[in-house]
Design a protein around this motif. Sequence first.
Motif, PDB file in Angstrom:
ATOM      1  N   ARG A  87       0.910  -1.313   0.052  1.00  0.00           N
ATOM      2  CA  ARG A  87      -0.031   0.023   0.234  1.00  0.00           C
ATOM      3  C   ARG A  87       0.700   1.334  -0.014  1.00  0.00           C
ATOM      4  NH1 ARG A  87      -0.893   1.179   5.875  1.00  0.00           N
ATOM      5  NH2 ARG A  87      -2.579   2.187   5.158  1.00  0.00           N
ATOM      6  N   GLY A  88       2.121   1.053   0.024  1.00  0.00           N
ATOM      7  CA  GLY A  88       3.022   2.185   0.361  1.00  0.00           C
ATOM      8  C   GLY A  88       3.246   2.940  -0.943  1.00  0.00           C
ATOM      9  N   ILE A  89       3.981   4.172  -0.804  1.00  0.00           N
ATOM     10  CA  ILE A  89       4.504   4.880  -2.039  1.00  0.00           C
ATOM     11  C   ILE A  89       5.387   4.065  -2.851  1.00  0.00           C
ATOM     12  CG2 ILE A  89       6.042   6.137  -0.748  1.00  0.00           C
ATOM     13  CD1 ILE A  89       4.307   8.352  -2.946  1.00  0.00           C
ATOM     14  N   ASP A  90       6.213   3.447  -2.093  1.00  0.00           N
ATOM     15  CA  ASP A  90       7.223   2.815  -2.948  1.00  0.00           C
ATOM     16  C   ASP A  90       6.741   1.641  -4.146  1.00  0.00           C
ATOM     17  OD1 ASP A  90       9.282   4.419  -1.825  1.00  0.00           O
ATOM     18  OD2 ASP A  90       9.524   2.985  -0.258  1.00  0.00           O
ATOM     19  N   GLU A  91       5.729   1.068  -3.341  1.00  0.00           N
ATOM     20  CA  GLU A  91       5.141   0.030  -4.304  1.00  0.00           C
ATOM     21  C   GLU A  91       4.345   0.653  -5.435  1.00  0.00           C
ATOM     22  OE1 GLU A  91       5.124  -0.105  -0.854  1.00  0.00           O
ATOM     23  OE2 GLU A  91       5.648  -1.978  -0.133  1.00  0.00           O
ATOM     24  N   ILE A  92       3.651   1.578  -5.163  1.00  0.00           N
ATOM     25  CA  ILE A  92       2.724   2.165  -6.203  1.00  0.00           C
ATOM     26  C   ILE A  92       3.735   3.041  -7.160  1.00  0.00           C
ATOM     27  CG2 ILE A  92       1.219   3.921  -6.633  1.00  0.00           C
ATOM     28  CD1 ILE A  92      -0.011   1.334  -5.140  1.00  0.00           C
ATOM     29  N   ARG A  93       4.959   3.501  -6.759  1.00  0.00           N
ATOM     30  CA  ARG A  93       5.930   4.249  -7.831  1.00  0.00           C
ATOM     31  C   ARG A  93       6.399   3.109  -8.705  1.00  0.00           C
ATOM     32  NH1 ARG A  93       9.016   7.987  -4.130  1.00  0.00           N
ATOM     33  NH2 ARG A  93       7.640   9.916  -4.047  1.00  0.00           N
ATOM     34  N   GLU A  94       6.724   1.720  -8.108  1.00  0.00           N
ATOM     35  CA  GLU A  94       7.172   0.847  -8.893  1.00  0.00           C
ATOM     36  C   GLU A  94       5.989   0.468  -9.823  1.00  0.00           C
ATOM     37  OE1 GLU A  94       8.480  -3.273  -7.383  1.00  0.00           O
ATOM     38  OE2 GLU A  94       9.456  -1.858  -6.040  1.00  0.00           O
ATOM     39  N   LEU A  95       4.870   0.348  -9.443  1.00  0.00           N
ATOM     40  CA  LEU A  95       3.912  -0.077 -10.409  1.00  0.00           C
ATOM     41  C   LEU A  95       3.566   0.947 -11.432  1.00  0.00           C
ATOM     42  CD1 LEU A  95       0.387  -0.927  -8.670  1.00  0.00           C
ATOM     43  CD2 LEU A  95       0.485   0.713 -10.936  1.00  0.00           C
ATOM     44  N   ARG A  96       3.762   2.171 -11.156  1.00  0.00           N
ATOM     45  CA  ARG A  96       3.456   3.425 -12.123  1.00  0.00           C
ATOM     46  C   ARG A  96       4.657   3.338 -12.994  1.00  0.00           C
ATOM     47  NH1 ARG A  96       4.761   9.042  -9.713  1.00  0.00           N
ATOM     48  NH2 ARG A  96       6.792   8.052  -9.844  1.00  0.00           N
ATOM     49  N   ASP A  97       5.916   2.945 -12.663  1.00  0.00           N
ATOM     50  CA  ASP A  97       7.111   2.998 -13.632  1.00  0.00           C
ATOM     51  C   ASP A  97       7.051   1.888 -14.712  1.00  0.00           C
ATOM     52  OD1 ASP A  97       8.012   5.273 -12.431  1.00  0.00           O
ATOM     53  OD2 ASP A  97       9.249   4.223 -11.021  1.00  0.00           O
ATOM     54  N   ALA A  98       6.418   0.718 -13.841  1.00  0.00           N
ATOM     55  CA  ALA A  98       6.279  -0.442 -14.975  1.00  0.00           C
ATOM     56  C   ALA A  98       5.265  -0.347 -15.913  1.00  0.00           C
ATOM     57  CB  ALA A  98       5.896  -1.625 -13.986  1.00  0.00           C
ATOM     58  N   ALA A  99       3.985   0.401 -15.409  1.00  0.00           N
ATOM     59  CA  ALA A  99       2.838   0.675 -16.213  1.00  0.00           C
ATOM     60  C   ALA A  99       3.250   1.586 -17.626  1.00  0.00           C
ATOM     61  CB  ALA A  99       1.948   1.510 -15.420  1.00  0.00           C
ATOM     62  N   ARG A 100       4.468   2.386 -17.470  1.00  0.00           N
ATOM     63  CA  ARG A 100       4.849   3.018 -18.899  1.00  0.00           C
ATOM     64  C   ARG A 100       5.190   1.762 -20.000  1.00  0.00           C
ATOM     65  NH1 ARG A 100       7.659   7.293 -15.755  1.00  0.00           N
ATOM     66  NH2 ARG A 100       9.642   5.973 -15.610  1.00  0.00           N
ATOM     67  N   TYR A 101       5.527   0.614 -19.587  1.00  0.00           N
ATOM     68  CA  TYR A 101       6.063  -0.113 -20.688  1.00  0.00           C
ATOM     69  C   TYR A 101       4.807  -0.927 -21.298  1.00  0.00           C
ATOM     70  CZ  TYR A 101      10.377   0.798 -18.504  1.00  0.00           C
ATOM     71  OH  TYR A 101      11.436   1.577 -18.038  1.00  0.00           O
ATOM     72  N   ARG A 102       5.129  -1.039 -22.491  1.00  0.00           N
ATOM     73  CA  ARG A 102       3.816  -1.795 -23.187  1.00  0.00           C
ATOM     74  C   ARG A 102       3.565  -3.374 -22.930  1.00  0.00           C
ATOM     75  NH1 ARG A 102       1.438   0.692 -26.507  1.00  0.00           N
ATOM     76  NH2 ARG A 102       0.299  -1.023 -27.204  1.00  0.00           N
ATOM     77  N   PRO A 103       2.656  -3.748 -22.843  1.00  0.00           N
ATOM     78  CA  PRO A 103       2.049  -5.040 -22.408  1.00  0.00           C
ATOM     79  C   PRO A 103       3.206  -6.286 -23.107  1.00  0.00           C
ATOM     80  CG  PRO A 103       0.496  -4.182 -23.650  1.00  0.00           C
ATOM     81  CD  PRO A 103       1.196  -3.231 -23.507  1.00  0.00           C
ATOM     82  N   ALA A 104       3.540  -7.430 -22.572  1.00  0.00           N
ATOM     83  CA  ALA A 104       4.437  -8.089 -23.093  1.00  0.00           C
ATOM     84  C   ALA A 104       3.902  -8.843 -24.220  1.00  0.00           C
ATOM     85  CB  ALA A 104       4.972  -9.092 -22.133  1.00  0.00           C
TER      86      ALA A 104
END
Length: 623
Positions: free
Chosen positions: A105-122
Amino acid sequence: MAYQVLARKYRPQRFSDVVGQDHVTRTLLNALAQNRIAHGYIFSGHRGIGKTTIARILASALNCRTTIGSEARPTPEPCGICDSCKEIREGNAVDVIEIDAATNRGIDEIRELRDAARYRPARDKFKIYILDEAHQITDAAFNALLKTLEEPPDHIVFMMATTQPEDIPQTIRSRCQHFSFHAVKFEDILTQLRKIAGDEGVTAGEDSLSLLAEAGDGSMRDALSIMDQAIASAPLEKGRAVLDAAQIRELMGTVPNAVFEEVLEAVAQNNSAAVITTANRLLDAGNSPAQIARQFVRYLRNCLIAKIGNISAEGESPNAELLQVSTDERKRSARSAMLFSEEELTRFLNTMLRTFDDLGFRQEQRFHLELGLLKLVHLQRLLPVEELLSQLPIRSAESRGSAPSTTAPSRSSSSTSAVSTPPAPRTASPFEADRSRKTVMADTSQPEMVTGALALATEKDEKLAEGPRLVKPIAEPAIEPIATPIASAPVTGIPTAEALQQLVVDALSSAKGQQSSADAISDAAFTIEGGTLRIQTTVSKTMLTVVLNSDADKILRNTLRANGAGELKLQVEPGAASTSAPKPKKAPTGSVQGKALEHPMVQQAQKLFNAEVRNVVDLREKE
Ligand SMILES: [Zn+2]
């Protein structure tokens, strides 16, 4: 293959298999057909009603490799046979990421998620994030997510499942489509359980399935979990598990509702002994007090709903849907409800809820349960204090001044007229008041009997009198420092003050046990001024109520009336030194104490109970 719990084994794979959420599935199917896909979805509702399930089906439908309208996939439902569908079903799709927000639930996990979301689906069309328990995400983490939701890349879809949508920030909510899930209806759960029992080869009667469905309480998953447990503990007959209602009750630690019906019947008959005997039987059988209280609360709630919904003893009513229980249980609740009024059932429910709350932190749980049950027996005779107060005559300053000299005739059967009979004794007993209230209520055919001062007062102070039906005159208190009309009697010439004084002294002296009041009156100074008889006593204010008690007051008033001084206003004053009416000790105005003491309700209560306000606690929250 390893054993799978029923809830997972029978988890729907298609929108059409989802039970009880048609309003959601229909909308989503339409959106898929029209290719109108939002980038954020919020699925909210109670636990175990299909939020995550629908999120997964939607993910499959979005990423399904079969085109809509083809032979394998004629509708927007996921085809279920392509690689994508299979992977999602098995929970190992690369592009569908399920995150338990309760632990991430923390900021670090969500940042990670946000950064990963930039890449296109596999591989697939969309990269889908399913955030379970989304309300647990911290505000800072939501803010980190906000930018992604504001300008989402085309390939991103967020699905948030939550039981508390109000905890999700408005900025996020306004960027998502919000679907509110319904509790699953009793009938829907029952149908599903019946089907699963058939598929699983379990013998189960309607009564045991109803019991499981009720225990689910709107949650399909809960019902299935209990069913799992019930099947595991059921005896086998020719290799088939046999579910039995009694055995399920034992498993859940519940007692049959028939017991509660019995308890309420005993309450209706004022039979405390039967109530306690039943409670003892349940407790001795090993049921926990808290469990009994919880179930009784539910039962009372059902009875109250049956009453409000006007559900007949046959369990029928246009409102039968209000009660999500089996037909037998609905009939039972309706039967119990018929024994009581809606008001009584509300009080019962309130009392049992409190008892249930109390049980949580009490040592002697058993006694508290017994006390709670006994309270129900007595509750029927109790009255709320507001009701009592509303039966008092309204005596605000204005109504005193303008009150005509005729007192409204009392509507209670004990005294038909304030003139011809002494007024009924003031009573604070709720039982007495209840009885007279019932008399008054039965007498509603004569509303015009409430007249004059009281009708006037009702208009002036509607807050105190809820309606004319509850207003009835009660005897004036013995000592009233401010003038009040005595009674109506034809004017036949008023004797002098001295003569009146002598008459009253004589009357009091001849009455039993009134010697001290006779002495007090004998020492007092009587003056008649402008229609007011002023009796200036030498007795202190505190002693005045003791010396001139209500009997003495009655004799005083009767004597005045009998001697043609009935229309005089009576003003009895304490202590020779005091010239004005004594004022209660004033608290500083504007203080909480001052406000409380000025409130008419408090003043009425003080009079009613002859009470004194010692302390006023301010419970408002401090800034
Ligand atoms: Zn597919």
